[in-house]
Structures are given as structure tokens and as C-alpha cells.
Motif scaffolding. Structure first.
Motif, short mmCIF file in Angstrom:
data_model
loop_
_atom_site.label_atom_id
_atom_site.label_comp_id
_atom_site.label_asym_id
_atom_site.label_seq_id
_atom_site.Cartn_x
_atom_site.Cartn_y
_atom_site.Cartn_z
N SER A 40 0.83 -1.21 0.00
CA SER A 40 0.00 0.00 0.00
C SER A 40 0.86 1.26 0.00
CB SER A 40 -0.93 0.01 1.22
OG SER A 40 -1.82 -1.08 1.18
N ASP A 41 2.06 1.18 0.57
CA ASP A 41 2.97 2.33 0.54
C ASP A 41 3.36 2.70 -0.89
OD1 ASP A 41 3.07 2.71 3.32
OD2 ASP A 41 4.67 1.23 3.55
N VAL A 258 -13.69 -15.83 -4.52
CA VAL A 258 -12.55 -15.17 -5.15
C VAL A 258 -12.08 -14.04 -4.25
CG1 VAL A 258 -13.23 -15.79 -7.50
CG2 VAL A 258 -14.08 -13.67 -6.51
N ILE A 259 -10.77 -13.82 -4.23
CA ILE A 259 -10.17 -12.79 -3.39
C ILE A 259 -9.30 -11.90 -4.27
CG2 ILE A 259 -8.58 -12.32 -1.49
CD1 ILE A 259 -9.43 -15.01 -0.27
N ASP A 260 -9.59 -10.61 -4.29
CA ASP A 260 -8.78 -9.64 -5.04
C ASP A 260 -7.78 -9.01 -4.08
OD1 ASP A 260 -7.65 -7.62 -6.53
OD2 ASP A 260 -9.44 -6.36 -6.54
N ALA A 261 -6.52 -9.43 -4.20
CA ALA A 261 -5.45 -8.87 -3.38
C ALA A 261 -4.49 -8.04 -4.24
CB ALA A 261 -4.70 -9.98 -2.66
N VAL A 262 -5.00 -7.50 -5.35
CA VAL A 262 -4.17 -6.70 -6.25
C VAL A 262 -4.41 -5.21 -6.02
CG1 VAL A 262 -3.64 -6.16 -8.66
CG2 VAL A 262 -4.10 -8.52 -7.98
N GLY A 263 -5.63 -4.74 -6.33
CA GLY A 263 -5.94 -3.34 -6.06
C GLY A 263 -5.77 -2.42 -7.25
N LEU A 264 -5.60 -1.15 -6.94
CA LEU A 264 -5.78 -0.10 -7.93
C LEU A 264 -4.65 0.04 -8.94
CD1 LEU A 264 -3.88 2.57 -7.06
CD2 LEU A 264 -5.57 2.71 -5.26
N GLU A 265 -3.56 -0.72 -8.78
CA GLU A 265 -2.47 -0.64 -9.75
C GLU A 265 -2.27 -2.00 -10.43
OE1 GLU A 265 0.97 2.14 -9.04
OE2 GLU A 265 0.41 1.74 -6.96
N PRO A 308 -9.79 -7.39 -0.26
CA PRO A 308 -8.92 -6.68 0.67
C PRO A 308 -8.07 -5.61 -0.01
CG PRO A 308 -7.94 -8.77 0.09
CD PRO A 308 -9.30 -8.74 -0.56
N ALA A 309 -7.97 -5.66 -1.34
CA ALA A 309 -7.11 -4.75 -2.08
C ALA A 309 -7.57 -3.30 -1.93
CB ALA A 309 -7.11 -5.14 -3.56
N VAL A 310 -6.61 -2.40 -2.00
CA VAL A 310 -6.89 -0.97 -1.85
C VAL A 310 -7.36 -0.36 -3.16
CG1 VAL A 310 -5.86 1.29 -1.39
CG2 VAL A 310 -5.26 -0.66 0.05
N TYR A 311 -8.50 0.32 -3.12
CA TYR A 311 -8.98 1.16 -4.22
C TYR A 311 -9.26 2.54 -3.64
CZ TYR A 311 -9.35 -3.01 -7.09
OH TYR A 311 -9.05 -4.14 -7.80
N GLY A 312 -8.99 3.57 -4.45
CA GLY A 312 -9.05 4.91 -3.89
C GLY A 312 -10.11 5.82 -4.46
N GLY A 313 -10.53 5.57 -5.71
CA GLY A 313 -11.41 6.54 -6.34
C GLY A 313 -12.57 5.91 -7.07
N THR A 332 -15.70 -6.17 1.74
CA THR A 332 -14.45 -5.43 1.57
C THR A 332 -14.26 -4.48 2.75
OG1 THR A 332 -13.17 -4.10 0.02
CG2 THR A 332 -15.52 -3.58 0.19
N GLY A 333 -13.16 -3.74 2.73
CA GLY A 333 -12.94 -2.72 3.75
C GLY A 333 -11.53 -2.76 4.31
N GLN A 334 -11.11 -1.65 4.88
CA GLN A 334 -9.86 -1.65 5.63
C GLN A 334 -9.97 -2.66 6.77
OE1 GLN A 334 -7.13 -0.23 4.87
NE2 GLN A 334 -7.53 1.65 3.70
N THR A 335 -8.85 -3.19 7.18
CA THR A 335 -8.85 -4.27 8.16
C THR A 335 -9.04 -3.75 9.58
OG1 THR A 335 -7.30 -5.43 6.74
CG2 THR A 335 -7.59 -6.30 8.95
#
Length: 396
Positions: A40-41, A258-265, A308-313, A332-335
Motif C-alpha cells: 500500500s505504501d 474469489v479474493i482480489d489482493a491486487v488493487g488499484l495498480e 482486501p485490495a486498496v482502491y481509492g477513487g 471489503t474494507g480496511q482491516t
């Protein structure tokens, strides 16, 4: 003290900054012994998360020794603690439901308007992750102030090394929550997109929760090999068409969860992903959401989607029709890290969970800018970098 600070896209520096101070009776000051660079950093490093300011101190995965406490802290000087990345008061409506990542009081009032406008409700407070989440100084530093120290940190038992417990701060609970949100039943087949740290812990957790098969999807050979260590079957999406492979592996039904652990990139030269990258470069879009689209497309009818993956917009081309017609559910959601830490710490003590396999590099804090670039550019070889401020102190 020395701390890693953000100055713009791909520009992080170790600067001398003011030492943290007790500001509230429930505060504690922690001397950092270990802190990690999180996937996430890299979203901050790549400039995808808004409201960052030059000089912000980064880092939300950290642990260390208590060196100072406020009058109402329950911690004691000299204790070793792991600190959750979510900042929660323990007393509000959401904390009462153990939804610590939705705490109403962890984010200072002067930062809440941004989240209110973007998401309908303000975000909770997070360490080192923009002013959208409170503007708190992070833990990639020699010291850090921990608000609500009577709620968050967990004391580490004697005999456990930092490497064994550091990831209780974020990625281990995040991987566990991801598997829990998939509502795994005995005999299930679970597909996990992304074999980064969260994805690998989701694979491990899915098996511990009773999954019969776990299929891990990535394109980095070393990360796929790590998934195989837990018994996962793997798909390299650069060599195999993922949807077709999943249908063949599941008899045409699709994975139960199914689990999306990739996210916005999301990576990959797929048409939808290329369009997303073009839009992002032209400021016409934000997130690259190929992985969640593909996960929804592949999941069986009546299945479960965990994200669990981060999405921002905002996103487009979201397969809402497939989601509805197939009767899927999404969690989903922050942990809510505080909710999971005690049980996961016990699992580590009992030898049921090992986290040390993930660490590929250890560096001093002064090498953090190098570590960020390595993690960003060499994701096959670099699985997790742990920064040790003590390395710098010894060298000095």
C-alpha cells in the motif's frame, strides 16, 4: 530523530524531524525496532493517494519498545508492542461492533470533510497514509506517537522475535480478514488474485479455514512458488488465460470464492487495463481495476467476492450486470486489525502460522529510499523489506 518523508511521486527521503511528543493522556511514544514497507505504501510512492503533503512521515507497519506514556495509557515503559495500522478509540459506535477500521474518532475533525465528500462518510485514522486518514506521522522512523494506546497495541510475549510478529500490524490480519470475508466452507475452491504479501497470507489463511483448493494468480514466478509452499495451485497470467484456466480447473463452474489482493495498480497488457492506464495518465480516471473485474467474471454463480485490495477513487467498466445476474456477494474494507490481533498472536505462539518466510530483505532506516525503489521495481525478487533503525545506530 530520523524519519522517512514523502516529497512527491517517487521521491521519498530520510530527513531529520522533530521527535514526537505526548499530546493526549491516552498516547504512548514507541521507539521503533522494526518497520516494514507495505504494498500500500507503493500507492503513495506512485502518487495515487490524494492529500499527501511534502514532509509527511510514511509507514504503517511497525513495532517497538514503549519509552513514554500518557497518564491514561495502559502500556508500560519497556514493553515490546506491535501497533495496528488502524487508529481506533475503542468507545464509538463502530468500535463497539469491533469495526475498528470504521472508528468515528480516530480521524481528527479537521480532516473529515475530505472523506465525507469523497466517500459519504469520513475515513478512520491510519498511520502514515495521507491527510485523508488523519495526517498522522507514520512508523518508518526512529520514534512514533501512538494515539489511543490503551486500545491498539498488543504486547509481545517474551521469546518471540520481531520478524515473527511484525506483520500483525497489518498484512497478516488483512490476509486473514480477506479469507474470512470469503465465507469459506469445507470443500471450497478459492481463487486469489495477487501473490504479494496480503495475497500470500490470504492463501495461507484460506487453507487454515478449510478450503479444499486454493488457486493463486500472479505473473511473478517467485511469488507463485511461495504460494505453492502452502499447497496452492497456480496460474501465471502471462503464460495462461486466467478465465479459461479457472473454468478448466473447476469443471466449468468457477471458484466458490474469489479474493482480489491486487488493487488499484493492476498489471498486465489487457485491453481494459490499458484503457485504465491511459485514463489515469490523462487524469480522466484513477484506479486500474482489471483484477476485480476478472474475479467477478470468473466467480461461480452464487459465489462470494472478497476484496482486501486498496482502491481509492471511481471506476468505470464495472461488471455490475454480471455481479447481479450471478447472485454474487461482496465484502471489503480496511482491516479491523485490533479485532484479529489476539487470536493471530496465539496462532503464531502455537506454531500454526509462520510469517518469516515472506521477508526477503532487511535494511537500515537510512536505506529506506533504496528499499522503496527496489520493492517498486523488483517485485519478483523483493517480497517484503523490513527496516531496522538499530542497523543505523550500530553503523554510526
Amino acid at each position: 530523530m530520523r524519519a522517512l518523508t514523502w516529497h512527491g511521486k517517487h521521491d521519498v527521503r530520510v530527513d531529520t524531524v522533530d521527535d514526537p511528543e505526548i499530546l493526549n493522556p491516552r498516547d504512548a511514544i514507541i521507539k521503533i525496532s522494526s518497520t516494514a514497507i507495505c504494498g500500500s505504501d507503493l500507492h503513495l510512492y506512485d502518487g495515487y493517494i490524494p492529500t499527501m503533503k511534502a514532509g509527511d512521515i510514511l509507514g504503517h507497519e511497525f513495532m517497538g519498545e514503549v519509552v513514554e506514556t500518557g497518564a491514561k495509557s495502559t502500556l508500560k515503559k519497556g514493553q515490546r508492542v506491535v501497533v495496528p495500522f488502524t487508529i481506533a478509540c475503542g468507545n464509538c459506535y463502530h468500535c463497539g461492533k469491533h469495526q475498528y477500521s470504521a472508528c468515528d474518532n480516530g480521524n481528527p475533525a479537521d480532516n473529515q470533510d475530505i472523506g465525507q465528500e469523497m466517500y459519504g462518510q469520513p475515513m478512520s485514522g491510519l498511520f502514515g497514509y495521507s491527510h485523508l486518514t488523519g495526517g498522522y506521522a507514520g512508523g518508518q522512523a526512529e520514534y512514533v506517537r501512538v494515539p489511543f494506546s490503551d486500545v491498539g497495541p498488543i504486547v509481545v510475549p517474551d521469546g518471540l522475535e520481531d520478524d515473527q510478529v511484525l506483520f500483525l500490524s497489518d498484512i497478516l490480519p488483512t490476509g486473514w480478514q480477506a479469507a474470512e470475508y470469503a465465507d469459506i466452507e469445507p470443500g471450497d475452491t478459492v481463487a486469489v488474485w495477487g501473490c504479494g504479501p496480503v495475497g500470500l497470507f490470504a492463501v495461507q489463511s484460506a487453507f487454515l479455514m478449510g478450503a479444499h483448493r486454493v488457486i493463486a494468480i500472479d505473473h511473478f514466478p517467485h511469488r507463485l512458488e511461495l504460494a505453492k509452499r502452502f499447497g496452492a495451485e497456480t496460474i501465471n497470467y502471462e503464460e495462461t488465460k486466467t478465465y479459461e484456466a479457472l473454468m478448466e480447473m473447476t469443471g466449468g463452474i468457477g471458484p466458490d470464492a474469489v479474493i482480489d489482493a491486487v488493487g488499484l495498480e493492476a498489471h498486465g497488457f489487457f485491453l481494459d487495463n490499458v484503457v485504465d492506464q491511459i485514463k489515469a495518465s490523462m487524469f480522466l480516471g484513477t484506479d486500474r481495476t482489471h483484477s476485480i473485474r476478472q474475479a467477478i467474471h470468473a466467480c461461480r454463480k452464487g459465489g462470494r467476492v472478497s476484496m482486501p485490495a486498496v482502491y481509492g477513487g471511481f471506476v468505470d467498466k464495472f461488471p455490475l450486470g454480471a455481479f447481479m445476474e450471478k447472485g454474487l456477494t461482496l465484502k471489503t474494507g480496511q482491516t479491523s486489525v485490533q479485532h484479529y490481533m489476539p487470536a493471530l498472536l496465539n496462532a503464531i505462539v502455537e506454531g500454526k502460522i509462520d510469517t518469516t518466510f515472506l521477508i526477503s530483505h532487511r535494511m537500515g532506516l537510512e536505506d529506506a529510499p533504496k528499499g522503496y525503489k527496489m520493492f517498486h521495481d523488483q517485485q519478483n525478487e523483493v517480497t517484503k523489506i523490513v527496516l531496522k533503525p538499530a542497523f543505523d545506530r550500530v553503523a554510526a
